[in-house]
Design an enzyme around this catalytic site. Sequence first.
Site, PDB file in Angstrom:
ATOM      1  NE  ARG A 103      -3.835   0.793   2.122  1.00  0.00           N
ATOM      2  CZ  ARG A 103      -5.080   0.647   2.503  1.00  0.00           C
ATOM      3  NH1 ARG A 103      -5.184   1.539   3.475  1.00  0.00           N
ATOM      4  NH2 ARG A 103      -6.249   0.039   2.022  1.00  0.00           N
ATOM      5  CG  HIS A 130      -8.447  -0.089  -2.764  1.00  0.00           C
ATOM      6  ND1 HIS A 130      -7.564  -1.109  -2.494  1.00  0.00           N
ATOM      7  CD2 HIS A 130      -9.141   0.458  -1.654  1.00  0.00           C
ATOM      8  CE1 HIS A 130      -7.879  -1.305  -1.198  1.00  0.00           C
ATOM      9  NE2 HIS A 130      -8.518  -0.322  -0.556  1.00  0.00           N
ATOM     10  CD  GLN A 133     -12.996  -1.613  -0.604  1.00  0.00           C
ATOM     11  OE1 GLN A 133     -12.088  -1.637   0.209  1.00  0.00           O
ATOM     12  NE2 GLN A 133     -14.222  -2.082  -0.427  1.00  0.00           N
ATOM     13  CG  ASP A 225     -13.622   6.392  -0.758  1.00  0.00           C
ATOM     14  OD1 ASP A 225     -13.387   6.343   0.376  1.00  0.00           O
ATOM     15  OD2 ASP A 225     -12.525   6.449  -1.415  1.00  0.00           O
ATOM     16  CB  CYS A 265     -13.913   1.517   0.198  1.00  0.00           C
ATOM     17  SG  CYS A 265     -13.639   3.282   0.305  1.00  0.00           S
TER      18      CYS A 265
HETATM   19  N1   CP Z   1     -10.939  -0.047   2.622  1.00  0.00           N
HETATM   20  C1   CP Z   1      -9.894  -0.343   3.034  1.00  0.00           C
HETATM   21  O1   CP Z   1      -9.124  -0.469   2.179  1.00  0.00           O
HETATM   22  O2   CP Z   1      -9.609   0.000   4.270  1.00  0.00           O
HETATM   23  P1   CP Z   1      -8.272   0.239   5.067  1.00  0.00           P
HETATM   24  O3   CP Z   1      -7.793   1.764   4.685  1.00  0.00           O
HETATM   25  O4   CP Z   1      -8.599   0.064   6.578  1.00  0.00           O
HETATM   26  O5   CP Z   1      -7.327  -0.891   4.690  1.00  0.00           O
HETATM   27  N1  NVA Z   2      -9.894   6.866  -1.149  1.00  0.00           N
HETATM   28  C1  NVA Z   2      -9.537   6.470  -0.046  1.00  0.00           C
HETATM   29  C2  NVA Z   2      -9.799   4.920   0.338  1.00  0.00           C
HETATM   30  C3  NVA Z   2      -9.278   4.374   1.667  1.00  0.00           C
HETATM   31  C4  NVA Z   2      -9.651   2.780   1.637  1.00  0.00           C
HETATM   32  C5  NVA Z   2      -8.020   6.726   0.381  1.00  0.00           C
HETATM   33  O1  NVA Z   2      -7.215   6.540  -0.546  1.00  0.00           O
HETATM   34  O2  NVA Z   2      -7.902   7.164   1.609  1.00  0.00           O
END
Ligand code: CP
Ligand code: NVA
Length: 324
Positions: A103, A130, A133, A225, A265
């Site tokens: 990540r 993502h 997701q 989101d 998400c």
């Molecule tokens: N939806 C998601 O990826 O959650 P986290 O950021 O908690 O991993």
């Molecule tokens: N769009 C959000 C998703 C988190 C799972 C981010 O990137 O912070």
Amino acid sequence: MDTSNDFLSIRDFSPEKIRELLDLAADIKASPKTYAAALHGKTLAMIFEKPSLRTRVTFDVGIQQLGGFSLYLSPAEINLGKRESVYDVAKNLERMVQCIMIRTFAHEIVQRMAEYAAIPIINGLTDFSHPCQAMADFLTIREVKGTVAGLKVAFIGDGNNVAHSLMFAGAQLGARVWVATPLGYEPSAEAVKWARERGQQTGATITLTNHPVEAATDADVIYTDVWASMGQEAETEQRKRIFLPYQVDSELFSHARHDAIFLHCLPAHRGDEVTDAVIDSPHSLVYQEAENRLHVQKAIMFELMKGEAVLRPRRAEEREIVHT
Ligand code: CP
Ligand code: NVA
């Protein structure tokens, strides 16, 4: 996998492969014990340069449920590109573990990691996408609606990483995807172009609008989101003002079909992009969606790491040795 030994983007696979992965995830969810030793002795390294609840827990628990191990590498430990180059991290880890989940910020980092490392790389979220997701999102939609083709899936909010992957997966599976954003916050033009082209093959359509009600009207799925993603914290207050008309509240949700579902998400900023009344309503499946991260990622890890794996119950000699 048919077109990639990594899981970097939904775009890297054929529509058939995406469906196969969802089928596998459903099977793993229904019969987890069948897969309990599927990745026996394999190790997943998890590199996190941003915070996480769901991604960390579901990858960690998921690999254990497949008989393997994980190790968590925090931003402070790796400090990718600063303490050590992406190349050197890849060349070290490929000798020690069987798969890397990462990540990070720039999407290009996961692409470079995949180019350098001889082992599979999984995208656990970048600024651009993502994909894990979106797999969980469409597993959830399929569970409830039975099918995806032809459904109206409306993403309302920021045209961000989650919106991109939702569009890609919707395009692969034949959905009618609508994305409603404020002017200037649309998804990337290149992402929209790809999704529309894939849609010509699958029957999917991608429609952009700046009118949330237009997107919500007769929708089967309403998705939102956070308005400021990780890395955009400095813009939070400004975005709150710009995105307020895009809040998914009961009024906006009432334009959807009577059996519409709400997805997010998570993490959710209750009172911003969604109200309590919507996220806590019977239409909301956000926790089923979160659980499905576990099942789809087990499917992805299994596909990438299975090698010679044989699905069978553990043999007696593999069971824990009890010292007397
Ligand atoms: N939806 C998601 O990826 O959650 P986290 O950021 O908690 O991993
Ligand atoms: N769009 C959000 C998703 C988190 C799972 C981010 O990137 O912070």
